[in-house]
Design a protein around this motif. Structure first.
Motif, PDB file in Angstrom:
ATOM      1  N   ARG A   1       0.864  -1.186   0.000  1.00  0.00           N
ATOM      2  CA  ARG A   1       0.000   0.000   0.000  1.00  0.00           C
ATOM      3  C   ARG A   1       0.896   1.229   0.000  1.00  0.00           C
ATOM      4  O   ARG A   1       1.875   1.289   0.737  1.00  0.00           O
ATOM      5  N   LEU A   2       0.544   2.198  -0.830  1.00  0.00           N
ATOM      6  CA  LEU A   2       1.360   3.404  -0.961  1.00  0.00           C
ATOM      7  C   LEU A   2       0.468   4.633  -0.899  1.00  0.00           C
ATOM      8  O   LEU A   2      -0.506   4.744  -1.652  1.00  0.00           O
TER       9      LEU A   2
ATOM     10  N   VAL B   1      10.298  -5.529 -16.179  1.00  0.00           N
ATOM     11  CA  VAL B   1       9.477  -5.091 -15.055  1.00  0.00           C
ATOM     12  C   VAL B   1       8.435  -4.147 -15.625  1.00  0.00           C
ATOM     13  O   VAL B   1       8.770  -3.207 -16.366  1.00  0.00           O
ATOM     14  N   MET B   2       7.175  -4.403 -15.282  1.00  0.00           N
ATOM     15  CA  MET B   2       6.084  -3.600 -15.811  1.00  0.00           C
ATOM     16  C   MET B   2       5.138  -3.247 -14.670  1.00  0.00           C
ATOM     17  O   MET B   2       4.805  -4.111 -13.852  1.00  0.00           O
ATOM     18  N   VAL B   3       4.731  -1.993 -14.609  1.00  0.00           N
ATOM     19  CA  VAL B   3       3.730  -1.538 -13.645  1.00  0.00           C
ATOM     20  C   VAL B   3       2.539  -1.043 -14.462  1.00  0.00           C
ATOM     21  O   VAL B   3       2.693  -0.181 -15.336  1.00  0.00           O
ATOM     22  N   SER B   4       1.357  -1.597 -14.189  1.00  0.00           N
ATOM     23  CA  SER B   4       0.166  -1.193 -14.929  1.00  0.00           C
ATOM     24  C   SER B   4      -1.024  -1.075 -13.985  1.00  0.00           C
ATOM     25  O   SER B   4      -1.083  -1.734 -12.957  1.00  0.00           O
ATOM     26  N   ARG B   5      -1.955  -0.222 -14.372  1.00  0.00           N
ATOM     27  CA  ARG B   5      -3.174  -0.038 -13.585  1.00  0.00           C
ATOM     28  C   ARG B   5      -4.074  -1.252 -13.809  1.00  0.00           C
ATOM     29  O   ARG B   5      -4.354  -1.635 -14.951  1.00  0.00           O
ATOM     30  N   VAL B   6      -4.515  -1.911 -12.745  1.00  0.00           N
ATOM     31  CA  VAL B   6      -5.311  -3.138 -12.841  1.00  0.00           C
ATOM     32  C   VAL B   6      -6.638  -2.872 -13.549  1.00  0.00           C
ATOM     33  O   VAL B   6      -7.083  -3.690 -14.361  1.00  0.00           O
ATOM     34  N   LEU B   7      -7.255  -1.739 -13.292  1.00  0.00           N
ATOM     35  CA  LEU B   7      -8.578  -1.415 -13.835  1.00  0.00           C
ATOM     36  C   LEU B   7      -8.637  -1.538 -15.355  1.00  0.00           C
ATOM     37  O   LEU B   7      -9.577  -2.086 -15.914  1.00  0.00           O
ATOM     38  N   ASP B   8      -7.611  -1.034 -16.046  1.00  0.00           N
ATOM     39  CA  ASP B   8      -7.652  -1.003 -17.514  1.00  0.00           C
ATOM     40  C   ASP B   8      -6.337  -1.428 -18.188  1.00  0.00           C
ATOM     41  O   ASP B   8      -6.178  -1.266 -19.381  1.00  0.00           O
ATOM     42  N   ASN B   9      -5.418  -1.985 -17.404  1.00  0.00           N
ATOM     43  CA  ASN B   9      -4.117  -2.445 -17.916  1.00  0.00           C
ATOM     44  C   ASN B   9      -3.268  -1.336 -18.537  1.00  0.00           C
ATOM     45  O   ASN B   9      -2.358  -1.624 -19.309  1.00  0.00           O
TER      46      ASN B   9
ATOM     47  N   LEU C   1       8.262   6.897 -11.410  1.00  0.00           N
ATOM     48  CA  LEU C   1       6.945   6.275 -11.512  1.00  0.00           C
ATOM     49  C   LEU C   1       5.875   7.268 -11.071  1.00  0.00           C
ATOM     50  O   LEU C   1       5.926   7.795  -9.959  1.00  0.00           O
ATOM     51  N   VAL C   2       4.917   7.529 -11.949  1.00  0.00           N
ATOM     52  CA  VAL C   2       3.815   8.446 -11.651  1.00  0.00           C
ATOM     53  C   VAL C   2       2.513   7.653 -11.678  1.00  0.00           C
ATOM     54  O   VAL C   2       2.220   6.975 -12.665  1.00  0.00           O
ATOM     55  N   PHE C   3       1.771   7.723 -10.588  1.00  0.00           N
ATOM     56  CA  PHE C   3       0.476   7.056 -10.510  1.00  0.00           C
ATOM     57  C   PHE C   3      -0.594   8.053 -10.924  1.00  0.00           C
ATOM     58  O   PHE C   3      -0.744   9.114 -10.320  1.00  0.00           O
ATOM     59  N   SER C   4      -1.353   7.712 -11.966  1.00  0.00           N
ATOM     60  CA  SER C   4      -2.310   8.651 -12.548  1.00  0.00           C
ATOM     61  C   SER C   4      -3.575   8.812 -11.715  1.00  0.00           C
ATOM     62  O   SER C   4      -4.192   9.878 -11.743  1.00  0.00           O
ATOM     63  N   GLU C   5      -3.960   7.775 -10.988  1.00  0.00           N
ATOM     64  CA  GLU C   5      -5.176   7.839 -10.159  1.00  0.00           C
ATOM     65  C   GLU C   5      -5.098   6.780  -9.065  1.00  0.00           C
ATOM     66  O   GLU C   5      -4.276   5.858  -9.146  1.00  0.00           O
ATOM     67  N   PRO C   6      -5.958   6.890  -8.030  1.00  0.00           N
ATOM     68  CA  PRO C   6      -5.930   5.884  -6.968  1.00  0.00           C
ATOM     69  C   PRO C   6      -6.411   4.538  -7.496  1.00  0.00           C
ATOM     70  O   PRO C   6      -7.136   4.464  -8.487  1.00  0.00           O
ATOM     71  N   GLY C   7      -5.985   3.490  -6.831  1.00  0.00           N
ATOM     72  CA  GLY C   7      -6.434   2.155  -7.220  1.00  0.00           C
ATOM     73  C   GLY C   7      -5.336   1.126  -7.080  1.00  0.00           C
ATOM     74  O   GLY C   7      -4.320   1.353  -6.418  1.00  0.00           O
ATOM     75  N   GLN C   8      -5.554   0.008  -7.730  1.00  0.00           N
ATOM     76  CA  GLN C   8      -4.591  -1.081  -7.667  1.00  0.00           C
ATOM     77  C   GLN C   8      -3.724  -1.085  -8.923  1.00  0.00           C
ATOM     78  O   GLN C   8      -4.214  -0.882 -10.039  1.00  0.00           O
ATOM     79  N   TYR C   9      -2.443  -1.345  -8.697  1.00  0.00           N
ATOM     80  CA  TYR C   9      -1.460  -1.398  -9.773  1.00  0.00           C
ATOM     81  C   TYR C   9      -0.724  -2.726  -9.687  1.00  0.00           C
ATOM     82  O   TYR C   9      -0.270  -3.125  -8.618  1.00  0.00           O
ATOM     83  N   ALA C  10      -0.616  -3.409 -10.812  1.00  0.00           N
ATOM     84  CA  ALA C  10       0.108  -4.674 -10.876  1.00  0.00           C
ATOM     85  C   ALA C  10       1.577  -4.383 -11.159  1.00  0.00           C
ATOM     86  O   ALA C  10       1.903  -3.629 -12.079  1.00  0.00           O
ATOM     87  N   VAL C  11       2.444  -4.967 -10.351  1.00  0.00           N
ATOM     88  CA  VAL C  11       3.886  -4.907 -10.580  1.00  0.00           C
ATOM     89  C   VAL C  11       4.268  -6.300 -11.042  1.00  0.00           C
ATOM     90  O   VAL C  11       4.171  -7.258 -10.276  1.00  0.00           O
ATOM     91  N   GLU C  12       4.653  -6.432 -12.317  1.00  0.00           N
ATOM     92  CA  GLU C  12       4.867  -7.736 -12.912  1.00  0.00           C
ATOM     93  C   GLU C  12       6.308  -7.923 -13.368  1.00  0.00           C
ATOM     94  O   GLU C  12       6.977  -6.958 -13.754  1.00  0.00           O
ATOM     95  N   LEU C  13       6.740  -9.174 -13.364  1.00  0.00           N
ATOM     96  CA  LEU C  13       8.054  -9.556 -13.856  1.00  0.00           C
ATOM     97  C   LEU C  13       7.858 -10.595 -14.946  1.00  0.00           C
ATOM     98  O   LEU C  13       7.161 -11.592 -14.744  1.00  0.00           O
TER      99      LEU C  13
ATOM    100  N   VAL D   1       0.415  -6.964  -6.267  1.00  0.00           N
ATOM    101  CA  VAL D   1      -0.500  -5.838  -6.458  1.00  0.00           C
ATOM    102  C   VAL D   1      -0.204  -4.772  -5.429  1.00  0.00           C
ATOM    103  O   VAL D   1      -0.089  -5.064  -4.233  1.00  0.00           O
ATOM    104  N   LEU D   2      -0.053  -3.558  -5.898  1.00  0.00           N
ATOM    105  CA  LEU D   2       0.210  -2.395  -5.053  1.00  0.00           C
ATOM    106  C   LEU D   2      -1.041  -1.518  -5.056  1.00  0.00           C
ATOM    107  O   LEU D   2      -1.525  -1.129  -6.124  1.00  0.00           O
ATOM    108  N   THR D   3      -1.573  -1.245  -3.874  1.00  0.00           N
ATOM    109  CA  THR D   3      -2.740  -0.376  -3.747  1.00  0.00           C
ATOM    110  C   THR D   3      -2.251   1.039  -3.477  1.00  0.00           C
ATOM    111  O   THR D   3      -1.527   1.278  -2.506  1.00  0.00           O
ATOM    112  N   VAL D   4      -2.634   1.970  -4.336  1.00  0.00           N
ATOM    113  CA  VAL D   4      -2.184   3.360  -4.239  1.00  0.00           C
ATOM    114  C   VAL D   4      -3.365   4.215  -3.810  1.00  0.00           C
ATOM    115  O   VAL D   4      -4.425   4.193  -4.432  1.00  0.00           O
ATOM    116  N   ILE D   5      -3.176   4.950  -2.693  1.00  0.00           N
ATOM    117  CA  ILE D   5      -4.241   5.781  -2.139  1.00  0.00           C
ATOM    118  C   ILE D   5      -3.725   7.187  -1.876  1.00  0.00           C
ATOM    119  O   ILE D   5      -2.525   7.426  -1.857  1.00  0.00           O
ATOM    120  N   GLN D   6      -4.677   8.103  -1.665  1.00  0.00           N
ATOM    121  CA  GLN D   6      -4.329   9.505  -1.407  1.00  0.00           C
ATOM    122  C   GLN D   6      -3.890   9.692   0.016  1.00  0.00           C
ATOM    123  O   GLN D   6      -4.304   9.113   0.935  1.00  0.00           O
TER     124      GLN D   6
END
Length: 102
Positions: A8-9, A38-46, A74-86, A97-102
């Protein structure tokens, strides 16, 4: 020892300021040079937020390669879950999965 592991971040605002995280993996089963990603993507819409490719060299199949990747800018565009993949040579091998909150 791995210190400061998190799932959680808190970022304060969106889009977030540039963040830096480290990705760690202990890898076995490879041989020779293997392209890792290494790829970080927003879970909601990849939507991909970060992508980095690099080679890892294995001496033999039982060799352990310890991988530490510093993910910078790394810039998080909006709150939510982000997948950190290898990935290894395009094949998915691990995710958290990294949960990003305000």
């Amino acid at each position: 020892s791995l210190i400061n592991c998190f799932t959680r971040l808190h970022v304060g605002k969106f889009p977030s300021s540039k963040k830096e995280i480290a990705v760690f993996a202990a890898l076995t089963g490879g041989f020779g040079e293997v392209k890792k990603r290494v790829m970080v993507s927003r879970v909601l819409d990849n939507q991909i937020q970060y992508l980095q490719d690099f080679p890892v060299h294995f001496l033999d199949r039982v060799d352990e390669a310890r991988l530490v990747v510093r993910v910078r800018g790394l810039v998080f565009s909006e709150p939510g879950q982000y997948a950190v993949e290898l990935l290894a040579d395009g094949e998915w091998i691990a995710q958290t999965v990294l949960t990003v909150i305000q």
